[in-house]
Design an enzyme around this catalytic site. Structure first.
Site, PDB file in Angstrom:
ATOM      1  N   SER A 131      -7.861  -5.654 -10.879  1.00 18.02           N
ATOM      2  CA  SER A 131      -6.515  -5.108 -11.104  1.00 18.02           C
ATOM      3  C   SER A 131      -5.581  -6.219 -11.602  1.00 18.02           C
ATOM      4  CB  SER A 131      -5.954  -4.536  -9.800  1.00 18.02           C
ATOM      5  OG  SER A 131      -6.313  -3.184  -9.672  1.00 18.02           O
TER       6      SER A 131
ATOM      7  N   ASP B 236      -6.888   4.370  -4.648  1.00 16.58           N
ATOM      8  CA  ASP B 236      -7.585   4.229  -3.363  1.00 16.58           C
ATOM      9  C   ASP B 236      -8.205   5.612  -3.113  1.00 16.58           C
ATOM     10  OD1 ASP B 236      -7.835   2.301  -0.878  1.00 16.58           O
ATOM     11  OD2 ASP B 236      -7.345   4.221   0.005  1.00 16.58           O
TER      12      ASP B 236
ATOM     13  N   LYS C 131       0.870  -1.186   0.000  1.00 14.66           N
ATOM     14  CA  LYS C 131       0.000   0.000   0.000  1.00 14.66           C
ATOM     15  C   LYS C 131       0.899   1.226   0.000  1.00 14.66           C
ATOM     16  CE  LYS C 131      -4.393   1.054   0.132  1.00 14.66           C
ATOM     17  NZ  LYS C 131      -5.550   0.372  -0.459  1.00 14.66           N
TER      18      LYS C 131
END
Ligand code: NDP
Length: 451
Positions: free
Chosen positions: A384, A166, A126
């Site tokens: 994805s 995100d 992330k």
């Protein structure tokens, strides 16, 4: 002291407060997987937990950019490369002023198990920045993305680490990031997903997380013997990518979605929300939800200041199924009590960790169907990965093919989570089922790959 408590004690909260959401995510997983650790000593022998909760590396960098007034601005950029036992690091980028290392560690940790549940070859990571896109011009967004990528490009690649979007990072931002990556590396490759369709994106990537959450809920309700969603009142929080597409799919299958929200307030439209208007307000004009009532005067706008004390307005609206799709810890114990009192049957987490541990415990103790984020919102990362496959083979899949594979993936995850929960004596507990199934696959790979 139980085994889970002993394990949690090893990770004393000695460091800074910003890690609190990370500990929240970690504790939930440790409690869930205790039966697995007790049933097979290899996980403790190979110190899998100790290894899993520490990221492989955290990259932190300075992002310097010029705003429209030619003032120099400085932000912090991050990429947390958490675990690549199952495939390249994979997970989104968040641009929001609340971003810090702790938030990204929580999101990256969750991402490892989520990606494992998809059955696809992707690890967990992330990243993001404390940059606030709100109120910035398109040019400023572009300049920030360019500056961010001028550092990040060193650490990513289609077989290394593949970031996506995100909060605050949609296809516009991914387009700018991809453009800069391509310019620096002279390489047209799938180092990012969530790209616009006409230069390498997959059809349905924008829809995937929201649609996937609805597919998951359909499967869960069927397995649990509950009535399906068509004709039922549903509440959704958020008005971003995940929320808008959850609303869209719910409307397509005949559910009546009566709410949405943003960080300033909640819309309650008992006749069903006007999705086209929401898209115009949020995707085109990027404005406040308050303007919704200028078109639909019968709808109610509840500003944050008027929320019931300690609770959120959206979870006070009676519904059959609730879909928290905004942000972490947006559904607390009081909200859970309100949902229960109003007869809610099912809660599906579209956002990452939107429910507090106390809320989850209360919902589960009242036998509501509860779909945790790492299982229910895995549709985004699944598509994805489909985008990575299409980029690697230089092909384009049809909308129907992506949709079919997304649906199959969500149904597969749901069944696997339900079966795992049953196998470990916690039938109906999708939190434990998801944690055990996700952890086991990564842990077995880590053991097989050696230390
Ligand atoms: P967006 O930035 O598109 O939308 C976020 C939405 O949540 C906005 O409407 C925002 O309102 C609202 N929001 C943010 N903070 C709050 C708050 N404190 N209270 C109420 N509303 C708030 O993000 P996404 O839709 O992409 O992401 C939403 C969630 O889903 C996040 O938890 C994310 O990690 C998760 N997720 C996203 C995936 C994806 O594919 N995009 C994949 C898997 C999970 P405002 O505009 O006013 O800030």
């Amino acid at each position: 002291m139980t085994m889970a408590e002993q394990e949690i004690k090893k990770f004393e909260k000695t460091d800074c407060a910003e890690n609190s959401v990370f500990y929240q995510a970690m504790e939930e997983v440790i409690y869930s997987i205790a039966p697995l650790l007790e049933s097979d000593e290899k996980y403790l022998k190979y110190a899998i937990l100790e290894r899993l909760v520490v990221p492989d590396r955290i990259i932190k960098f300075k992002v310097t950019w010029l705003d429209d007034n030619n003032n120099v601005q400085v932000n912090t950029g991050y990429r947390v490369q958490f675990n690549n036992a199952l495939g390249p690091y994979k997970g989104g980028l968040r641009f929001h002023p609340t971003v810090n290392e702790g938030v990204l560690k929580f999101l990256g940790f969750e991402q490892i198990l989520k990606n494992s549940l998809t059955g696809l070859p992707i690890g967990g990571g992330k990243g993001g920045s404390d940059f606030d896109p709100k109120g910035k011009s398109d040019f400023e967004i572009m300049k920030f993305c360019t500056a961010f990528m001028s550092e990040l490009y060193k650490y990513i690649g289609p077989r290394i680490d593949v970031p996506a979007g995100d909060i605050g990072v949609g296809s516009r931002e991914i387009g700018y990031l991809f453009g800069e990556y391509k310019k620096i590396t002279s390489s047209y490759e799938g180092a990012l997903t969530g790209k616009p369709y006409f230069f390498g994106g997959s059809l349905m990537r924008p829809e995937a997380t929201g649609y996937g959450a609805v597919y998951f809920t359909g499967s869960m309700l069927e397995i649990e013997g509950k009535e399906p969603l068509d004709g039922k009142i549903c509440t959704v929080s958020g008005a971003g990518n995940v929320a808008l597409h959850a609303i869209e799919k719910l409307q397509q299958i005949g559910a009546i979605v009566v709410s949405c929200s943003d960080s300033h307030g909640t819309i309650y439209d008992p006749r069903g929300v006007d999705l086209e208007l929401l898209k115009t307000l949020k995707l085109e004009r990027r404005t406040s939800l308050k303007e919704y009532t200028e078109v639909h005067s019968e709808a109610e706008y509840i500003p944050v200041e008027n929320y019931p004390e300690g609770a959120h307005a959206v979870w006070n609206i009676p519904c059959y199924a609730a879909f928290p799709c905004a942000t972490q810890n947006e559904l607390n114990e009081l909200d859970a009590q309100n949902l229960i009192t109003n007869g809610c049957v099912s809660v599906t987490e579209g956002a990452n960790m939107p429910s507090t541990p106390e809320a989850i415990a209360l919902l589960q103790s009242h036998k509501l169907c509860f779909a945790p984020a790492k299982a229910a919102n895995a549709g985004g990362v699944a598509v994805s990965e489909f985008e990575m496959s299409q980029n690697a083979s230089m092909t384009k899949w049809s909308y129907a093919k992506v949709d079919e594979k997304l649906k199959e993936t969500m149904q597969m995850i749901c069944k696997r989570v339900a079966l795992t929960a049953k196998d470990y004596g916690v039938e109906g507990n999708y939190v434990d089922g998801a944690n055990i199934a996700g952890f086991k696959k990564v842990a077995d790979a880590m053991i097989a790959e050696g230390i």
